[in-house]
Design a protein around this motif. Sequence first.
Motif, mmCIF file in Angstrom:
data_model
loop_
_atom_site.group_PDB
_atom_site.id
_atom_site.type_symbol
_atom_site.label_atom_id
_atom_site.label_comp_id
_atom_site.label_asym_id
_atom_site.label_seq_id
_atom_site.Cartn_x
_atom_site.Cartn_y
_atom_site.Cartn_z
ATOM 1 N N LYS A 128 51.301 39.575 50.979
ATOM 2 C CA LYS A 128 52.177 40.314 50.063
ATOM 3 C C LYS A 128 53.326 39.407 49.658
ATOM 4 O O LYS A 128 53.661 38.461 50.371
ATOM 5 N N ALA A 129 53.936 39.747 48.531
ATOM 6 C CA ALA A 129 55.100 38.971 48.100
ATOM 7 C C ALA A 129 56.364 39.708 48.518
ATOM 8 O O ALA A 129 56.373 40.932 48.608
ATOM 9 N N ILE A 130 57.418 38.946 48.782
ATOM 10 C CA ILE A 130 58.700 39.552 49.182
ATOM 11 C C ILE A 130 59.427 39.987 47.912
ATOM 12 O O ILE A 130 59.618 39.194 46.987
ATOM 13 N N ARG A 131 59.819 41.256 47.866
ATOM 14 C CA ARG A 131 60.453 41.819 46.659
ATOM 15 C C ARG A 131 61.953 41.517 46.645
ATOM 16 O O ARG A 131 62.746 42.145 47.332
ATOM 17 N N GLY A 132 62.331 40.523 45.881
ATOM 18 C CA GLY A 132 63.746 40.198 45.716
ATOM 19 C C GLY A 132 64.001 38.719 45.916
ATOM 20 O O GLY A 132 63.078 37.936 46.172
ATOM 21 N N GLY A 133 65.261 38.320 45.771
ATOM 22 C CA GLY A 133 65.588 36.898 45.883
ATOM 23 C C GLY A 133 65.010 36.137 44.700
ATOM 24 O O GLY A 133 65.109 36.579 43.553
ATOM 25 N N ILE A 134 64.368 35.006 45.005
ATOM 26 C CA ILE A 134 63.760 34.202 43.927
ATOM 27 C C ILE A 134 62.328 33.826 44.304
ATOM 28 O O ILE A 134 62.071 32.732 44.831
ATOM 29 N N PRO A 135 61.363 34.723 44.055
ATOM 30 C CA PRO A 135 59.962 34.342 44.277
ATOM 31 C C PRO A 135 59.581 33.169 43.364
ATOM 32 O O PRO A 135 60.020 33.118 42.210
ATOM 33 N N ILE A 136 58.776 32.270 43.912
ATOM 34 C CA ILE A 136 58.253 31.152 43.104
ATOM 35 C C ILE A 136 56.900 31.581 42.562
ATOM 36 O O ILE A 136 55.942 31.763 43.326
ATOM 37 N N CYS A 137 56.832 31.777 41.253
ATOM 38 C CA CYS A 137 55.557 32.137 40.621
ATOM 39 C C CYS A 137 54.876 30.842 40.222
ATOM 40 O O CYS A 137 55.340 30.144 39.303
ATOM 41 N N ASN A 140 50.584 16.914 40.953
ATOM 42 C CA ASN A 140 49.134 17.097 40.905
ATOM 43 C C ASN A 140 48.490 15.939 41.668
ATOM 44 O O ASN A 140 48.481 14.808 41.193
ATOM 45 N N LEU A 141 47.977 16.213 42.860
ATOM 46 C CA LEU A 141 47.399 15.158 43.705
ATOM 47 C C LEU A 141 45.904 14.981 43.453
ATOM 48 O O LEU A 141 45.257 14.219 44.150
ATOM 49 N N SER A 142 45.372 15.709 42.468
ATOM 50 C CA SER A 142 43.927 15.596 42.230
ATOM 51 C C SER A 142 43.645 14.530 41.162
ATOM 52 O O SER A 142 44.564 13.993 40.544
ATOM 53 N N GLN A 143 42.363 14.251 40.977
ATOM 54 C CA GLN A 143 41.944 13.207 40.023
ATOM 55 C C GLN A 143 41.896 13.742 38.597
ATOM 56 O O GLN A 143 41.799 12.979 37.647
ATOM 57 N N GLN A 144 41.938 15.070 38.472
ATOM 58 C CA GLN A 144 41.835 15.670 37.131
ATOM 59 C C GLN A 144 43.190 16.200 36.685
ATOM 60 O O GLN A 144 43.975 16.695 37.497
ATOM 61 N N ASP A 145 43.390 16.156 35.364
ATOM 62 C CA ASP A 145 44.576 16.803 34.815
ATOM 63 C C ASP A 145 44.491 18.295 35.114
ATOM 64 O O ASP A 145 43.398 18.865 35.172
ATOM 65 N N ALA A 146 45.639 18.911 35.290
ATOM 66 C CA ALA A 146 45.673 20.355 35.542
ATOM 67 C C ALA A 146 46.693 20.980 34.600
ATOM 68 O O ALA A 146 47.391 20.284 33.860
ATOM 69 N N GLN A 147 46.737 22.295 34.642
ATOM 70 C CA GLN A 147 47.731 23.032 33.865
ATOM 71 C C GLN A 147 48.385 24.063 34.771
ATOM 72 O O GLN A 147 47.762 24.547 35.725
ATOM 73 N N TYR A 148 49.613 24.361 34.474
ATOM 74 C CA TYR A 148 50.298 25.383 35.273
ATOM 75 C C TYR A 148 51.138 26.261 34.350
ATOM 76 O O TYR A 148 51.486 25.870 33.236
ATOM 77 N N THR A 149 51.431 27.468 34.801
ATOM 78 C CA THR A 149 52.547 28.250 34.280
ATOM 79 C C THR A 149 53.383 28.604 35.504
ATOM 80 O O THR A 149 52.896 28.525 36.636
ATOM 81 N N ALA A 150 54.647 28.963 35.283
ATOM 82 C CA ALA A 150 55.515 29.165 36.449
ATOM 83 C C ALA A 150 56.750 29.961 36.073
ATOM 84 O O ALA A 150 57.117 30.035 34.894
ATOM 85 N N ALA A 151 57.381 30.518 37.090
ATOM 86 C CA ALA A 151 58.698 31.127 36.895
ATOM 87 C C ALA A 151 59.500 31.064 38.192
ATOM 88 O O ALA A 151 58.938 31.188 39.283
ATOM 89 N N LEU A 152 60.775 30.842 38.027
ATOM 90 C CA LEU A 152 61.736 31.023 39.119
ATOM 91 C C LEU A 152 62.246 32.448 38.902
ATOM 92 O O LEU A 152 63.124 32.692 38.084
#
Length: 299
Positions: free
Chosen positions: A72-81, A159-171
């Motif tokens: 489960k995710a902790i509700r509050g503070g700053i979850p790293i998405c 990205n420690l892998s050999q392939q390019d990757a993509q991400y989305t994110a939120a603080l």
Amino acid sequence: MKKILLDNSFAQVTSMTLCQSSATESFEGLNISHPHCQAQVSLYGGQVLSFKPTGHKDVLWLSELACYQSGKAIRGGIPICWPWFGANDKQTNAVKSSNHGFARQLFWQVETLGADERGVTITLVLSGENQHPIWPNAYQLRQTLFFGKSFKQTLAMTNLSQQDAQYTAALHSYFGVSNPGKVNVDTLTGVNYCDKLTDGSSIQQQSVSCIGEIDREYHSSEKMVIVDNDWQRQIEIVSNNCQQWVLWNPGVELANTMADIHSGGEQQYVCLEAANTAWQALPAGQTVIISQEISVTNL
Ligand code: TA6
């Protein structure tokens, strides 16, 4: 048992236990005490839970019913998405994705702890591979947290892998406010946004209300200011390398269906999230950094 992790003439950092009264599981956290601030961090999720600059109320909101439970995710503070924000659009019927990625539901390691007269700096690290079928890349995340008169948070994504990757994110910051109806975020006025509650179309906004239910992705990377007249304070947030601000409050009806928000809890916060909501490149072998700095001043 509480352990002293750092104790010098500037600050003290001790371990703390995070758990619900009825729960069998508990998480380790960090309790930070410095003349400029008090703060708390959960190692589960690498999640900042509290930042209280001296002389101010907590800048962050944390639910009284937050779950400290694996999976489960902790509700509050700053979850790293991360490595995706929201529901991953690459999910299929066969492969489901959890909301907001997996980084907020894994245990981070403390890499370094330090303190000087300006504040306390903590680095947390999370690394893995094949964490999820939708995002199998080898990665390392390094979060640098600085707690002083202001709070600075840097997320370095490698990205420690050999392939390019993509991400989305939120603080995904939950900011404590007197009441969402009594604050204004004029820095969002006139900014185009996608409304996640309607059809996602982009609309020009005149004046911004934070009363829920509201769930919008604003296309701006400008400095944000949450003005709270009742609490006579303003919170300033400066992001770096984030293309959007997400504004979210569930409102009463939705909040009442969410088991980890205490009664009336949604009337105590506004989420304003430094985010990249569209897929961004994370080239093989490379590191990309996003960050935010949060400060509070009296009105
Ligand atoms: O950032 C806004 C949002 O994506 C909303 O759509 C809402 O679901 C919220 O995050 C909380 O998500 P969570 O998975 O933490 O319940």
